[in-house]
Design a protein around this motif. Structure first.
Motif, PDB file in Angstrom:
ATOM      1  N   PRO A 199      -5.669  -0.098   3.882  1.00 16.93           N
ATOM      2  CA  PRO A 199      -5.065   0.807   4.871  1.00 16.93           C
ATOM      3  C   PRO A 199      -5.299   0.280   6.285  1.00 16.93           C
ATOM      4  CG  PRO A 199      -7.080   1.751   4.000  1.00 16.93           C
ATOM      5  CD  PRO A 199      -6.777   0.529   3.160  1.00 16.93           C
ATOM      6  N   THR A 202      -4.303   3.716  10.385  1.00 25.97           N
ATOM      7  CA  THR A 202      -4.137   5.081   9.892  1.00 25.97           C
ATOM      8  C   THR A 202      -5.323   5.905  10.345  1.00 25.97           C
ATOM      9  OG1 THR A 202      -5.292   4.590   7.830  1.00 25.97           O
ATOM     10  CG2 THR A 202      -2.901   4.229   7.866  1.00 25.97           C
ATOM     11  N   GLN A 203      -5.228   7.194  10.131  1.00 23.18           N
ATOM     12  CA  GLN A 203      -6.322   8.083  10.513  1.00 23.18           C
ATOM     13  C   GLN A 203      -7.586   7.786   9.709  1.00 23.18           C
ATOM     14  OE1 GLN A 203      -4.932  12.096  10.158  1.00 23.18           O
ATOM     15  NE2 GLN A 203      -3.761  12.023  12.077  1.00 23.18           N
ATOM     16  N   SER A 204      -7.403   7.356   8.459  1.00 23.25           N
ATOM     17  CA  SER A 204      -8.574   7.051   7.634  1.00 23.25           C
ATOM     18  C   SER A 204      -9.357   5.872   8.212  1.00 23.25           C
ATOM     19  CB  SER A 204      -8.141   6.739   6.207  1.00 23.25           C
ATOM     20  OG  SER A 204      -7.257   5.628   6.190  1.00 23.25           O
ATOM     21  N   ARG A 207     -11.234   7.072  11.281  1.00 23.32           N
ATOM     22  CA  ARG A 207     -12.429   7.828  10.899  1.00 23.32           C
ATOM     23  C   ARG A 207     -13.534   6.893  10.433  1.00 23.32           C
ATOM     24  NH1 ARG A 207      -8.636  11.514   8.622  1.00 23.32           N
ATOM     25  NH2 ARG A 207      -8.894  10.502   6.590  1.00 23.32           N
ATOM     26  N   CYS A 208     -13.141   5.860   9.715  1.00 27.19           N
ATOM     27  CA  CYS A 208     -14.130   4.893   9.214  1.00 27.19           C
ATOM     28  C   CYS A 208     -14.801   4.158  10.373  1.00 27.19           C
ATOM     29  CB  CYS A 208     -13.445   3.906   8.274  1.00 27.19           C
ATOM     30  SG  CYS A 208     -14.581   2.709   7.530  1.00 27.19           S
TER      31      CYS A 208
END
Length: 225
Positions: A199, A202-204, A207-208
């Motif tokens: 990914p 992206t938002q993920s 966040r990571c």
């Protein structure tokens, strides 16, 4: 005895302010040969008179040969108003300079005639000698501290360079191949590597990144460095 007389005059009269022992020995040997030649009547009259004249002057073992001028000779306004009544235009390194307190004495010794000068060597000034030794010891301690500080700084720079080298070697390979063995890398010539879909943007991922930053802040920071 010669070096003792100079040290007696001033505790700072030591190498490199004065010549090294080997240089002094060579000067004495040369002077002795001149004395022998003069006593045997060798050389012309002018050379003999020149040698006899040097017998009345200072056997100069100072490294600095710069000219010294008295305040009275230069119509200095400080003449007779301070402890040192002389000037010197010296371009020698600091460690080879003549002690300021001895400028007038050296001037008198270099210019005296027929064994007499305006100043003569007397007994040891114990209070001044004690002060000079204390100052010399203090300067040596300062020099040692600066040297230790420099060594620590160099060690810190070396550790930083080693750390940078470690980081460089860690990141000098693509992340996807760092865990592969040499044989697995050779096999990629025949079978292309299957790169999984990661990914990105992206938002993920955001966040990571935030979580990794927060976790790293607990164990690594500018203050902890």
């Amino acid at each position: 005895p010669l070096l003792h007389q100079w040290t007696k005059a001033n505790a700072l009269f030591k190498p490199p302010v004065i010549n090294q022992c080997r240089t002094i020995e060579l000067k004495l040997t040369k002077l002795w040969h001149k004395a022998v030649e003069t006593s045997l009547g060798k050389g012309n009259l002018a050379r003999k008179n020149e040698f006899l004249h040097t017998l009345d002057t200072l056997f100069d073992i100072l490294t600095c040969k710069c000219s010294i001028q008295l305040c009275s000779e230069s119509n200095c306004s400080h003449s007779g108003k301070r402890e040192n009544n002389s000037h010197i235009d010296c371009g020698c390194p600091r460690e080879k300079k003549i002690p300021v307190l001895e400028l007038e004495f050296i001037k008198a010794q270099r210019t005296k005639a027929e064994g007499q000068g305006s100043m003569q060597m007397g007994s040891i000034d114990y209070s001044e000698t004690k002060k000079q030794i204390a100052n010399a010891k203090k300067r040596e301690q300062i020099r040692e501290r600066e040297q230790k500080k420099k060594m620590k700084s160099e060690e810190a720079i070396q550790r930083e360079e080693e750390l940078c080298q470690d980081v460089y070697h860690f990141f000098d390979k693509p992340p996807l191949t760092t865990s592969l063995t040499s044989q697995e890398l050779r096999n990629l010539k025949e079978t292309p590597m299957q790169v999984p879909k990661w990914p990105s943007h992206t938002q993920s991922v955001e966040r990571c990144v935030k979580m990794v930053t927060e976790a790293a802040g607990h164990v690594y920071s500018h203050k902890r460095r």
